[in-house]
Each structure stands twice: as C-alpha cells, then as structure tokens.
Design an enzyme around this catalytic site. Structure first.
Site, short mmCIF file in Angstrom:
data_model
loop_
_atom_site.label_atom_id
_atom_site.label_comp_id
_atom_site.label_asym_id
_atom_site.label_seq_id
_atom_site.Cartn_x
_atom_site.Cartn_y
_atom_site.Cartn_z
N PHE A 141 -10.22 -7.52 1.51
CA PHE A 141 -8.81 -7.73 1.16
C PHE A 141 -8.07 -6.42 1.35
CE2 PHE A 141 -5.05 -7.87 -1.47
CZ PHE A 141 -4.51 -9.09 -1.10
N ASP A 226 -10.69 1.76 2.02
CA ASP A 226 -9.63 1.19 1.19
C ASP A 226 -10.10 1.25 -0.26
OD1 ASP A 226 -7.97 -0.40 -0.32
OD2 ASP A 226 -7.83 -2.02 1.15
N LYS A 255 -3.07 0.70 -6.82
CA LYS A 255 -3.35 0.13 -8.15
C LYS A 255 -3.40 1.14 -9.32
CE LYS A 255 -4.99 -4.36 -6.87
NZ LYS A 255 -5.44 -4.63 -5.50
#
Ligand SMILES: *Cc1c(COP(=O)(O)O)cnc(C)c1O
Length: 399
Positions: A141, A226, A255
């Site tokens: 993702f 990532d 995040k």
C-alpha cells in the site's frame, strides 16, 4: 458538544461528506494518552492510534506545547522563505538516519509521489530516458493518488480508476528470485514497505530486505523504503530499516511523523537527492512552521523519553498476550508483527470483532478483511494491554 446532538451530526456528516468511508457510529470529541471519549462521554481504549499516527498518544503535552507556541508566532509563509522549525526538523531527521536531505510534504501519498518522481528523474539523468519503471510488491500500500495507487499492488484499489500510470510492475513480497528476474533495462527503482501494513502486517522473512539491497546494488537501481506506517518508532527503532540492518536510497515518512498533524517527508542521500533542483518539485504547504514544530516535538520525544524502549517491551508483552489467545482459539490462523504493529489473522472476516470491541470500549482495526491490526500509541502500558486483551478475549469467546 457544540450545538448539535450526536444523531444530527452523524446524519449531516453522512449527507455532506464524500462517502469514501463507512464510519463507526461514534463521534469522538476528546483524547488523552491511549484513551479517547465520544460525544456521550463513553471512554475507549485506543489500539488504532489514528492509524499509526498518534505514536505519543492523544494530545501529548510536548506536542500541544510546541503547536501552541508556534501557532502564536508564525503559521504559514510558503517555501519561498527559510523557516526555523522546518530546518531544525530536517537536521534532526538527517542526523538520525541514512539520509542527507529531506523533502517535506503533507501526506504519505505525497511523500511517495516525491520518491517516485525523484527515482525517475535520477535514473533518466544517470542512465537515459528509458529508465522509469518501478517495481513494487503484491499487497503493498503506497497511497491513493494516481501514481501511488498504481504503485499499490492491490487490484481492489485500482478498480474504476484505469488507465493507471505506466511504469509499474508487481512482484510477490518476500520473493527475491522473482524480483531479480523482473529487473530489466527500464527499471529505475524497487519500492517496498519493510513490513506491509495495510496489506495485512506481512513481515520480511529472513534476509529479504538485505537481499533486496544486494539485488538493487547489483543492477544499479534505487531501493525505496516506504516507512509511512512503520517508521517513527513503530517497530522499536526510530526507522524500521535500522532493525533489519539495511539502508535504502530513499525513504518516505508520514503518519507518526507529525504528532497528529498532517506531514509527509521524503528522505534521500545526497547523490540521489541532487537530482531535485529548484523547480523540480514543490508544495505550497509542505513543511509549514506549525506541522514541522509539532513533528520536531514528536521526534524529539520519541528519541528521548524512553518511547522506543517502551515500544519494544510492551510490544513483546502484547505479542505474548495475543499469543495466549491464539493458543485458546483455533480460528486464529496467524500472529505476526514487530514492536507495536501486530496483525492477528482470523479464519473469518474481522468486522464483527471490531464492532463488538468498539461496543465494549476498545478500538482496534481490521485490514485485508481477516487481519485484526493493533497499532496502539507507543506509550501504551502493560495495564492497558491487559484491559484490551480482557475485552478481546471476551469477544472472541462468543464466536
Ligand atoms: C498510510 C500509508 C500511505 C498513505 O499515506 P496517506 O497519508 O494516507 O497518503 C502510504 N504508504 C503506507 C505504507 C501507508 O501505510
């Protein structure tokens, strides 16, 4: 709460906000540490942590103070000018990582967009126009913009948005042979999450990440990690790559970086970062004084206040306690994770479990349909783990 009652608010939200989320039927109004409260005053133990964002819990004093101080001094001026918190944050991130330079933006998707653009530009400059393809992994993702949704190796996120961006291909996670065979003269980079988060908390096996590094070096292509979900202390080290002894060429963060405010960052070594020159890439809001002041407080607190040690200790404890439930309930298929990102795979859809926990005052998440995902703040205590486990145990006992 405001002028609206709870049902009115839910109704208005459902009518006027884009219907991209089916929300749980609670209105959250307050948070402190690992707890949040809804508009009716009900308390919840939060093992979602705003989806790996609230790594220091809700409204941590250091973050609240940093935001308040900055918001009264300077909120925004654009990247046409130097600002203090942005510079200090870049220094802190580069001092504590493999990287020499940081590009600040506003989200994980944007950080990955920047990484994709940098990798393409770097490869084209060094090796010619035909170098643009990026290999990612199945069940990865990377975000929801056109480039990052294309990078995301899951068809369900592609559906309806074709044509996708050219220049992406997918290989199975944890499979070095297929990856090496997939590299060709148009490959410019390999992009992976050190642990696939959204894809079901899939951990790298054995020497997978080291193997990736070797293959990328052998073929002279860039390795992009990532770390949007697993960075910022989530796995017990500031960045997940540290725990695996492998450095990427480019890393993306978001995040947990901003202590709750929206920020993304793309980090790279000088040799790679130098392909970005004035005009190559830009963002109006990226790295604005308020979000970077908040991030500065967040990173400093994660580094200095025993947060990483707590993540490892309580993460082990949480794993052990979830392991006990696994012994008890045969429908628990698998348990995996590192630090405080843990996935518990069930034989059935986990939606009912999540809803039953919510009713009993515990927030947990479910991803890929069957994987309960635990992403509590890194300051969570063993007592809070015990409280969550009691509720989960009771809910599972009714299956
Ligand atoms: C959440 C996530 C993203 C996307 O971040 P946004 O801030 O939602 O754009 C990208 N990569 C990973 C690994 C993520 O977990």
């Amino acid at each position: 709460m405001g002028t609206m009652d709870t049902d009115q608010l839910k109704d208005l939200s459902d009518r006027h906000i884009a219907a991209t989320y089916s929300r749980f039927p609670v209105v959250l109004v307050k948070g402190h540490g690992c707890k949040v409260w809804d508009s009716e005053g009900k308390e919840y133990l939060d093992f979602v942590g705003g989806l790996a964002v609230c790594n220091l819990g809700h409204c941590h004093a250091n973050i609240v103070r940093a935001i308040k101080e900055q918001v009264e001094r300077l909120i925004h001026v654009s990247n046409l000018y130097y600002t203090e918190p942005q510079t200090e944050l870049a220094k802190l991130l580069t001092d504590n990582s493999f990287a020499d330079r940081v590009f600040f933006c506003n989200s994980g998707a944007e950080a990955n967009e920047a990484a994709i653009k940098l990798a393409r530009k770097h490869a084209k400059e060094r090796k010619g126009q035909g170098r643009f393809e990026i290999i990612t992994t199945i069940n990865s993702f990377h975000g929801r913009t056109m480039a990052t949704v294309t990078a995301t190796g899951q068809e369900k996120f592609h559906k309806g948005f074709e044509p996708l961006l050219p220049g992406f291909s997918y290989v199975p996670f944890n499979d070095l042979e297929v990856l090496e065979r997939s590299i060709n003269e148009s490959t410019c980079a390999v992009m992976v999450e050190p642990i696939q988060g959204e894809g079901g908390v899939n951990c790298p096996s054995g020497n997978y990440l080291k193997g990736l590094r070797k293959i990328c070096d052998r073929h002279d292509v860039l390795l992009i990690f990532d770390e949007v979900q697993v960075g910022m202390g989530r796995t017990g080290t500031l960045f997940a790559y540290e725990g695996y002894g492998v450095e990427p060429d480019i890393m993306t963060l978001a995040k947990g970086l901003g202590g709750g405010l929206p920020i993304g960052a793309m980090l790279a070594k000088e040799d790679v970062a130098s392909s970005f020159v004035p005009g190559s890439h830009a963002t109006t809001f990226g790295g604005n004084p308020v979000v970077t002041a908040s991030a500065l407080a967040a990173v400093n607190t994660i580094l200095k206040n025993g947060v990483l040690e707590n993540c490892i200790e309580v993460g082990d404890y949480l794993s052990k306690e979830l392991g006990r439930l696994r012994q008890k309930y045969p429908f628990i298929k698998d348990l995996r994770g590192k630090g405080l990102i843990i996935g518990m795979e069930l034989e059935f859809d986990g939606g009912d479990i999540v809803r039953a926990c919510l009713e009993r005052g515990v927030l947990i998440n479910c991803t890929m349909g069957t994987v309960l995902r635990f992403l509590p703040p890194l300051i969570v205590t063993k007592g809070e783990v015990d409280a969550m486990i009691r509720v989960l145990d009771e809910v599972l006992s009714h299956v």
